[in-house]
Design a protein around this motif. Structure first.
Motif, PDB file in Angstrom:
ATOM      1  N   LYS A 125       0.827  -1.834   0.558  1.00  0.00           N
ATOM      2  CA  LYS A 125      -0.068   0.256  -0.506  1.00  0.00           C
ATOM      3  C   LYS A 125       0.807   1.076  -0.090  1.00  0.00           C
ATOM      4  CE  LYS A 125      -2.271   0.629   4.229  1.00  0.00           C
ATOM      5  NZ  LYS A 125      -3.522   0.356   4.588  1.00  0.00           N
ATOM      6  N   THR A 126       2.155   0.962   0.812  1.00  0.00           N
ATOM      7  CA  THR A 126       2.772   2.026   0.622  1.00  0.00           C
ATOM      8  C   THR A 126       3.067   3.201  -1.279  1.00  0.00           C
ATOM      9  OG1 THR A 126       4.502   1.245   0.618  1.00  0.00           O
ATOM     10  CG2 THR A 126       3.997   2.223   2.500  1.00  0.00           C
TER      11      THR A 126
ATOM     12  N   PRO B 198       3.286   4.899  -4.226  1.00  0.00           N
ATOM     13  CA  PRO B 198       1.936   5.179  -5.112  1.00  0.00           C
ATOM     14  C   PRO B 198       1.669   4.825  -6.200  1.00  0.00           C
ATOM     15  CG  PRO B 198       4.358   6.512  -3.998  1.00  0.00           C
ATOM     16  CD  PRO B 198       3.889   4.762  -3.663  1.00  0.00           C
TER      17      PRO B 198
ATOM     18  N   ILE C  51      -0.561   6.272  -9.443  1.00  0.00           N
ATOM     19  CA  ILE C  51      -1.434   7.446 -10.367  1.00  0.00           C
ATOM     20  C   ILE C  51      -2.241   6.964 -10.985  1.00  0.00           C
ATOM     21  CG2 ILE C  51      -0.208   9.433 -11.557  1.00  0.00           C
ATOM     22  CD1 ILE C  51       1.993   8.763  -8.974  1.00  0.00           C
TER      23      ILE C  51
ATOM     24  N   TYR D 262     -10.157   8.046  -5.521  1.00  0.00           N
ATOM     25  CA  TYR D 262      -9.304   8.305  -4.642  1.00  0.00           C
ATOM     26  C   TYR D 262     -10.200   8.353  -3.309  1.00  0.00           C
ATOM     27  CZ  TYR D 262      -7.443  12.354  -7.378  1.00  0.00           C
ATOM     28  OH  TYR D 262      -6.507  13.208  -7.790  1.00  0.00           O
ATOM     29  N   GLN D 263     -11.277   7.614  -3.358  1.00  0.00           N
ATOM     30  CA  GLN D 263     -11.555   7.201  -2.089  1.00  0.00           C
ATOM     31  C   GLN D 263     -11.123   5.323  -1.673  1.00  0.00           C
ATOM     32  OE1 GLN D 263     -14.240   7.119   0.355  1.00  0.00           O
ATOM     33  NE2 GLN D 263     -15.714   9.209  -1.154  1.00  0.00           N
TER      34      GLN D 263
ATOM     35  N   ALA E 149      -5.955   6.147  -4.674  1.00  0.00           N
ATOM     36  CA  ALA E 149      -5.038   6.450  -5.657  1.00  0.00           C
ATOM     37  C   ALA E 149      -4.391   7.715  -5.294  1.00  0.00           C
ATOM     38  CB  ALA E 149      -5.616   6.753  -6.848  1.00  0.00           C
ATOM     39  N   ASN E 150      -2.816   7.358  -5.185  1.00  0.00           N
ATOM     40  CA  ASN E 150      -2.045   9.065  -4.100  1.00  0.00           C
ATOM     41  C   ASN E 150      -2.232   9.846  -5.413  1.00  0.00           C
ATOM     42  OD1 ASN E 150      -0.735   6.541  -4.021  1.00  0.00           O
ATOM     43  ND2 ASN E 150       0.243   7.705  -3.014  1.00  0.00           N
ATOM     44  N   SER E 151      -2.486   9.923  -7.023  1.00  0.00           N
ATOM     45  CA  SER E 151      -3.134  11.219  -8.234  1.00  0.00           C
ATOM     46  C   SER E 151      -3.944  10.230  -9.261  1.00  0.00           C
ATOM     47  CB  SER E 151      -2.068  11.240  -8.329  1.00  0.00           C
ATOM     48  OG  SER E 151      -0.961  12.509  -7.685  1.00  0.00           O
ATOM     49  N   TYR E 152      -4.378  11.020  -9.925  1.00  0.00           N
ATOM     50  CA  TYR E 152      -5.842  11.555 -10.709  1.00  0.00           C
ATOM     51  C   TYR E 152      -4.901  11.963 -11.942  1.00  0.00           C
ATOM     52  CZ  TYR E 152      -9.662   9.444 -13.071  1.00  0.00           C
ATOM     53  OH  TYR E 152     -10.792   8.976 -14.336  1.00  0.00           O
ATOM     54  N   ILE E 153      -4.888  11.571 -13.486  1.00  0.00           N
ATOM     55  CA  ILE E 153      -4.277  12.394 -14.129  1.00  0.00           C
ATOM     56  C   ILE E 153      -5.009  11.416 -15.338  1.00  0.00           C
ATOM     57  CG2 ILE E 153      -2.009  12.861 -15.615  1.00  0.00           C
ATOM     58  CD1 ILE E 153      -0.445  13.039 -13.377  1.00  0.00           C
TER      59      ILE E 153
ATOM     60  N   LYS F  69     -11.864  12.179   3.146  1.00  0.00           N
ATOM     61  CA  LYS F  69     -10.910  10.904   1.712  1.00  0.00           C
ATOM     62  C   LYS F  69     -10.709  11.274   0.928  1.00  0.00           C
ATOM     63  CE  LYS F  69     -11.116   6.073   2.404  1.00  0.00           C
ATOM     64  NZ  LYS F  69     -10.685   5.715   4.022  1.00  0.00           N
ATOM     65  N   THR F  70     -11.149  11.931  -0.095  1.00  0.00           N
ATOM     66  CA  THR F  70     -11.198  12.198  -1.180  1.00  0.00           C
ATOM     67  C   THR F  70      -9.689  13.418  -1.837  1.00  0.00           C
ATOM     68  OG1 THR F  70     -12.803  13.370  -1.767  1.00  0.00           O
ATOM     69  CG2 THR F  70     -12.573  10.980  -2.371  1.00  0.00           C
TER      70      THR F  70
ATOM     71  N   TYR G 277       3.052   7.145   3.433  1.00  0.00           N
ATOM     72  CA  TYR G 277       2.316   6.588   3.127  1.00  0.00           C
ATOM     73  C   TYR G 277       1.221   5.479   3.173  1.00  0.00           C
ATOM     74  CZ  TYR G 277       4.677   8.941  -0.760  1.00  0.00           C
ATOM     75  OH  TYR G 277       5.346  10.164  -1.181  1.00  0.00           O
TER      76      TYR G 277
ATOM     77  N   ASN H  11      -1.100  11.251   0.528  1.00  0.00           N
ATOM     78  CA  ASN H  11      -0.816  11.327  -1.549  1.00  0.00           C
ATOM     79  C   ASN H  11       0.444  11.519  -1.494  1.00  0.00           C
ATOM     80  OD1 ASN H  11      -3.789  12.326  -0.514  1.00  0.00           O
ATOM     81  ND2 ASN H  11      -3.713  11.812  -3.022  1.00  0.00           N
TER      82      ASN H  11
ATOM     83  N   TYR I 219       1.522  21.002 -10.040  1.00  0.00           N
ATOM     84  CA  TYR I 219       1.040  19.208 -10.051  1.00  0.00           C
ATOM     85  C   TYR I 219       0.461  19.664  -9.744  1.00  0.00           C
ATOM     86  CZ  TYR I 219       1.044  14.286  -9.241  1.00  0.00           C
ATOM     87  OH  TYR I 219       0.366  12.898  -9.696  1.00  0.00           O
TER      88      TYR I 219
ATOM     89  N   VAL J  32      -1.466  19.019 -13.148  1.00  0.00           N
ATOM     90  CA  VAL J  32      -1.289  18.150 -13.379  1.00  0.00           C
ATOM     91  C   VAL J  32      -2.304  16.938 -13.467  1.00  0.00           C
ATOM     92  CG1 VAL J  32       0.382  15.740 -13.900  1.00  0.00           C
ATOM     93  CG2 VAL J  32       1.475  18.546 -13.624  1.00  0.00           C
ATOM     94  N   ILE J  33      -2.718  16.805 -12.076  1.00  0.00           N
ATOM     95  CA  ILE J  33      -3.637  16.022 -12.019  1.00  0.00           C
ATOM     96  C   ILE J  33      -5.402  16.404 -11.896  1.00  0.00           C
ATOM     97  CG2 ILE J  33      -2.025  15.704 -10.163  1.00  0.00           C
ATOM     98  CD1 ILE J  33      -5.186  16.975  -8.233  1.00  0.00           C
ATOM     99  N   ILE J  34      -6.325  15.390 -11.771  1.00  0.00           N
ATOM    100  CA  ILE J  34      -7.649  15.445 -11.667  1.00  0.00           C
ATOM    101  C   ILE J  34      -8.120  15.569 -10.135  1.00  0.00           C
ATOM    102  CG2 ILE J  34      -9.839  15.628 -12.421  1.00  0.00           C
ATOM    103  CD1 ILE J  34      -9.006  14.507 -15.423  1.00  0.00           C
TER     104      ILE J  34
END
Lengths: 152, 155
Positions: free
Chosen positions: A91-92, A94, A96, A111-112, A115-119, B91-92, B111, B116, B138, B142-144
């Motif tokens: 889980k650590t 990242p 994306i 994100y719930q 996810a560390n980021s969403y691109i 949460k998000t 982490y 994040n 960033y 970059v992200i959504i």
């Protein structure tokens, strides 16, 4: 703290075109790390759990980050994300999410799930290169990435 | 779309300075976002908890980004991170943690707790400027981001 150059990026992508574009963009951005490709969700989970064709020692080095497509044949990206983020050992890492979807439900769900980021994949090549270059800059030059502490 | 210029950024950082290094760094990047500086774990919980004994009635909006210093005076930043991640309303929301002691170990723990990303802490506002400017680039370009309130209802 810069990511050690031998930590691979795991790219989970079924489309050969998108895989090629991502790799080229990352190389253009000056990425030195190896890029490992998994073609679907099951392949990615095998890699991360070091099982199946990845059970040989050193055949599946732990990735620094995972770039995860959502819509994959078989086990899809959401399931991979959920499984990795519930695994105490994985889980650590990242994750994306890198997808064509801009559906608000996908964004919220990812994100719930942790996810560390969403691109969103930019549709034009120039946009793709720029986006990957800034992603690489952030995760490889700004951030401290997790490291496995049990093994050297 | 990532964090918009009018969206709230919350900075949780203790310290003797009137304005924290992180907040100064954020201002120096030219970011126009409203910034709420919370100086302790207790203040952060009061502001960010929608209910509860520490509830701060002055809160006006949910933050779009939380920058958390792992070393707070009244509370372990990792404990606070754990509590923030349990709140459904947060949460998000991206939480970026700044860490300075036993950096690698602490980053791993953060982490695990749902940060994040983790970034090394600095000692001067000037050192924060290039880092914070790339961080903002960033998370805004970059992200959504998930826009709470837009969710399921929009379809």
């Amino acid at each position: 703290m810069v990511m050690t150059p031998n930590q691979p990026i795991l790219l989970v992508e079924d489309s050969p075109e998108d895989y090629e574009t991502t790799v080229r963009s990352l190389q253009k951005a000056g990425l030195k790390n190896p890029i490992v490709r998994c073609v679907d969700g099951d392949d990615a989970l095998d890699y991360l759990h070091k099982r199946g064709e990845y059970s040989e020692p050193h055949s599946a080095p732990r990735p620094g980050i995972v770039l995860l497509d959502l819509n994959l044949p078989g086990t899809d990206g959401r399931e991979v994300l959920e499984e990795v983020k519930q695994d105490p050992l994985l889980k650590t890492i990242p994750i994306i999410v890198l997808t064509t979807s801009s559906d608000e439900r996908d964004i919220e769900e990812c994100y719930q799930l942790g996810a560390n980021s969403y691109i969103q994949k930019p549709v034009d090549l120039d946009g793709f290169v720029k986006s990957m270059s800034r992603m690489k800059d952030y995760w490889f030059e700004v951030v401290i990435l997790p490291k496995e502490t049990t093994m050297s | 779309m990532g964090i918009k210029p009018d969206q709230l950024i919350v900075v949780i950082q203790s310290g003797p300075e009137d304005l924290s290094l992180l907040v100064s760094g954020l201002h120096a990047t030219g970011a126009n976002n409203p910034i709420k500086h919370l100086r302790s774990g207790k203040e952060a919980l009061g502001y960010l908890c929608p209910r509860g004994v520490w509830r701060d009635a002055s809160r006006t909006s949910t933050p779009a980004l939380i920058l958390l210093d792992c070393q707070l005076l009244d509370m372990d930043g990792k404990g606070l991170l754990f509590m923030l991640r349990q709140m459904p309303s947060l949460k998000t929301i991206p939480i970026v943690v700044f860490t300075s002691t036993a950096i690698q170990e602490e980053a791993n723990e953060c982490y695990t707790l749902g940060a994040n990303s983790c970034i090394q802490k600095f000692h001067t506002a000037a050192e924060y400027v290039p880092i914070v400017s790339r961080l903002l680039d960033y998370w805004s370009q970059v992200i959504i981001a998930h826009q709470p309130g837009v969710s399921m209802a929009s379809t």
